[in-house]
Scaffold this motif. Sequence first.
Motif, PDB file in Angstrom:
ATOM      1  N   UNK A 142      35.373  44.397  42.831  1.00 41.91           N
ATOM      2  CA  UNK A 142      33.967  44.032  42.671  1.00 41.91           C
ATOM      3  C   UNK A 142      33.833  42.699  41.929  1.00 41.91           C
ATOM      4  N   UNK A 143      32.632  42.128  41.998  1.00 43.78           N
ATOM      5  CA  UNK A 143      32.338  40.855  41.338  1.00 43.78           C
ATOM      6  C   UNK A 143      31.386  41.085  40.169  1.00 43.78           C
ATOM      7  N   UNK A 144      31.709  40.468  39.038  1.00 38.36           N
ATOM      8  CA  UNK A 144      30.839  40.474  37.863  1.00 38.36           C
ATOM      9  C   UNK A 144      30.278  39.071  37.682  1.00 38.36           C
ATOM     10  N   UNK A 145      28.937  38.977  37.573  1.00 37.52           N
ATOM     11  CA  UNK A 145      28.275  37.698  37.355  1.00 37.52           C
ATOM     12  C   UNK A 145      27.642  37.698  35.969  1.00 37.52           C
ATOM     13  N   UNK A 146      27.960  36.673  35.185  1.00 43.30           N
ATOM     14  CA  UNK A 146      27.400  36.521  33.840  1.00 43.30           C
ATOM     15  C   UNK A 146      27.037  35.055  33.641  1.00 43.30           C
ATOM     16  N   UNK A 147      26.360  34.744  32.539  1.00 40.70           N
ATOM     17  CA  UNK A 147      26.022  33.353  32.271  1.00 40.70           C
ATOM     18  C   UNK A 147      27.300  32.541  32.038  1.00 40.70           C
ATOM     19  N   UNK A 148      27.279  31.276  32.438  1.00 41.03           N
ATOM     20  CA  UNK A 148      28.457  30.410  32.364  1.00 41.03           C
ATOM     21  C   UNK A 148      29.059  30.382  30.965  1.00 41.03           C
ATOM     22  N   UNK A 149      28.208  30.384  29.949  1.00 43.32           N
ATOM     23  CA  UNK A 149      28.686  30.311  28.566  1.00 43.32           C
ATOM     24  C   UNK A 149      29.393  31.589  28.116  1.00 43.32           C
ATOM     25  N   UNK A 150      29.287  32.657  28.918  1.00 42.55           N
ATOM     26  CA  UNK A 150      29.849  33.954  28.527  1.00 42.55           C
ATOM     27  C   UNK A 150      31.027  34.394  29.379  1.00 42.55           C
ATOM     28  N   UNK A 151      31.375  33.614  30.388  1.00 44.22           N
ATOM     29  CA  UNK A 151      32.420  34.032  31.337  1.00 44.22           C
ATOM     30  C   UNK A 151      33.719  34.380  30.622  1.00 44.22           C
ATOM     31  N   UNK A 152      34.191  33.505  29.731  1.00 51.83           N
ATOM     32  CA  UNK A 152      35.475  33.741  29.074  1.00 51.83           C
ATOM     33  C   UNK A 152      35.429  34.972  28.169  1.00 51.83           C
ATOM     34  N   UNK A 153      34.288  35.198  27.529  1.00 47.00           N
ATOM     35  CA  UNK A 153      34.160  36.368  26.656  1.00 47.00           C
ATOM     36  C   UNK A 153      34.283  37.660  27.456  1.00 47.00           C
ATOM     37  N   UNK A 154      33.644  37.725  28.613  1.00 51.74           N
ATOM     38  CA  UNK A 154      33.728  38.920  29.455  1.00 51.74           C
ATOM     39  C   UNK A 154      35.140  39.087  30.025  1.00 51.74           C
ATOM     40  N   UNK A 155      35.781  37.981  30.355  1.00 49.57           N
ATOM     41  CA  UNK A 155      37.150  38.056  30.878  1.00 49.57           C
ATOM     42  C   UNK A 155      38.120  38.616  29.844  1.00 49.57           C
ATOM     43  N   UNK A 156      37.783  38.473  28.569  1.00 54.22           N
ATOM     44  CA  UNK A 156      38.668  38.915  27.487  1.00 54.22           C
ATOM     45  C   UNK A 156      38.306  40.290  26.941  1.00 54.22           C
ATOM     46  N   UNK A 157      37.223  40.872  27.438  1.00 53.38           N
ATOM     47  CA  UNK A 157      36.721  42.128  26.859  1.00 53.38           C
ATOM     48  C   UNK A 157      36.961  43.309  27.791  1.00 53.38           C
ATOM     49  N   UNK A 158      37.522  44.381  27.229  1.00 53.99           N
ATOM     50  CA  UNK A 158      37.679  45.636  27.956  1.00 53.99           C
ATOM     51  C   UNK A 158      36.359  46.404  27.889  1.00 53.99           C
ATOM     52  N   UNK A 159      35.898  46.994  29.007  1.00 55.64           N
ATOM     53  CA  UNK A 159      36.524  47.118  30.323  1.00 55.64           C
ATOM     54  C   UNK A 159      36.092  46.050  31.325  1.00 55.64           C
ATOM     55  N   UNK A 160      35.276  45.068  30.887  1.00 58.69           N
ATOM     56  CA  UNK A 160      34.749  44.053  31.793  1.00 58.69           C
ATOM     57  C   UNK A 160      35.856  43.240  32.456  1.00 58.69           C
ATOM     58  N   UNK A 161      36.950  43.086  31.744  1.00 60.73           N
ATOM     59  CA  UNK A 161      38.058  42.289  32.275  1.00 60.73           C
ATOM     60  C   UNK A 161      38.674  42.899  33.533  1.00 60.73           C
ATOM     61  N   UNK A 162      38.344  44.151  33.804  1.00 60.75           N
ATOM     62  CA  UNK A 162      38.886  44.817  34.983  1.00 60.75           C
ATOM     63  C   UNK A 162      38.256  44.392  36.294  1.00 60.75           C
ATOM     64  N   UNK A 163      37.131  43.685  36.238  1.00 57.80           N
ATOM     65  CA  UNK A 163      36.506  43.225  37.480  1.00 57.80           C
ATOM     66  C   UNK A 163      37.409  42.214  38.184  1.00 57.80           C
ATOM     67  N   UNK A 164      37.494  42.343  39.500  1.00 58.06           N
ATOM     68  CA  UNK A 164      38.377  41.465  40.277  1.00 58.06           C
ATOM     69  C   UNK A 164      37.966  40.018  40.226  1.00 58.06           C
ATOM     70  N   UNK A 165      36.642  39.770  40.230  1.00 63.33           N
ATOM     71  CA  UNK A 165      36.106  38.410  40.137  1.00 63.33           C
ATOM     72  C   UNK A 165      35.044  38.379  39.053  1.00 63.33           C
ATOM     73  N   UNK A 166      35.170  37.417  38.138  1.00 62.82           N
ATOM     74  CA  UNK A 166      34.158  37.205  37.106  1.00 62.82           C
ATOM     75  C   UNK A 166      33.711  35.759  37.223  1.00 62.82           C
ATOM     76  N   UNK A 167      32.445  35.570  37.554  1.00 72.18           N
ATOM     77  CA  UNK A 167      31.943  34.225  37.819  1.00 72.18           C
ATOM     78  C   UNK A 167      30.596  34.031  37.138  1.00 72.18           C
ATOM     79  N   UNK A 168      30.130  32.789  37.142  1.00 70.16           N
ATOM     80  CA  UNK A 168      28.854  32.509  36.470  1.00 70.16           C
ATOM     81  C   UNK A 168      27.684  32.638  37.431  1.00 70.16           C
ATOM     82  N   UNK A 169      26.583  33.120  36.904  1.00 70.59           N
ATOM     83  CA  UNK A 169      25.351  33.232  37.681  1.00 70.59           C
ATOM     84  C   UNK A 169      24.932  31.861  38.178  1.00 70.59           C
ATOM     85  N   UNK A 170      25.053  30.859  37.305  1.00 68.54           N
ATOM     86  CA  UNK A 170      24.627  29.504  37.653  1.00 68.54           C
ATOM     87  C   UNK A 170      25.431  28.941  38.810  1.00 68.54           C
ATOM     88  N   UNK A 171      26.750  29.146  38.778  1.00 72.92           N
ATOM     89  CA  UNK A 171      27.600  28.636  39.857  1.00 72.92           C
ATOM     90  C   UNK A 171      27.255  29.295  41.179  1.00 72.92           C
TER      91      UNK A 171
END
Length: 211
Positions: A142-171
């Motif tokens: 699945x894909x997780x969309x978050x604000x660009x300024x928060x992408x790295x934080x979500x990528x580093x946080x369990x369980x959010x880091x389990x998403x296959x794709x983490x991208x920014x809403x803006x992009x």
Amino acid sequence: LCSETNVIYTKDKTTLVLCTPAMKGAFVIPDGVKTIAQSAFMSCHGITSVTIPNTVKSIGYAAFNMCSGLTSLDIPNSVETIGQGAFEACTSLASVTIGSSVKSIGRFAFRVCQALKEMTCLAGDVPETDSDAFDLTPVSGATLKVHASSVEAYKSATPWSGFGTITSIEATAVDAVASQNVSNIWYDLSGRKAVRAGKGVMIHNGRKYVR
């Protein structure tokens, strides 16, 4: 308590206590409701969509557990807590948007949501989220969309880091607009068309401009 067709509220209508399984189709929770109580919609298989107003602050334990007819969900910016098992076994739920004010997400909140393909979380700070919130849900696909300024934080946080794709809403918004090469149309960062170029960051022919 007071009741309307298939639904029970507290007398002041600030808490939705129970919706019976007889409820079918789309359901709109009325403005003024602040709490969706424990197991309020549990096993309401016939509900296909639910509109949650921007007055709700808390979604209780197992509130929508086993609502197998739900396919998408928009949790408003007013919601601060999502309880344990709140949307567990919503097996048709493919798309979820979580509002900007959420602070905590309980254990098994989105467990066994087997159809989940996309989740958008508008919270700038990663919510306090139980490590089993997405247990047995195939978030790796699945894909997780978050604000660009928060992408790295979500990528580093369990369980959010389990998403296959983490991208920014803006992009995502920029990419969607870039595919539409219409010279006289401007868009904002949410991908909405604008009659003319406004202030702030705007998109024109696939390029970003700050005005």
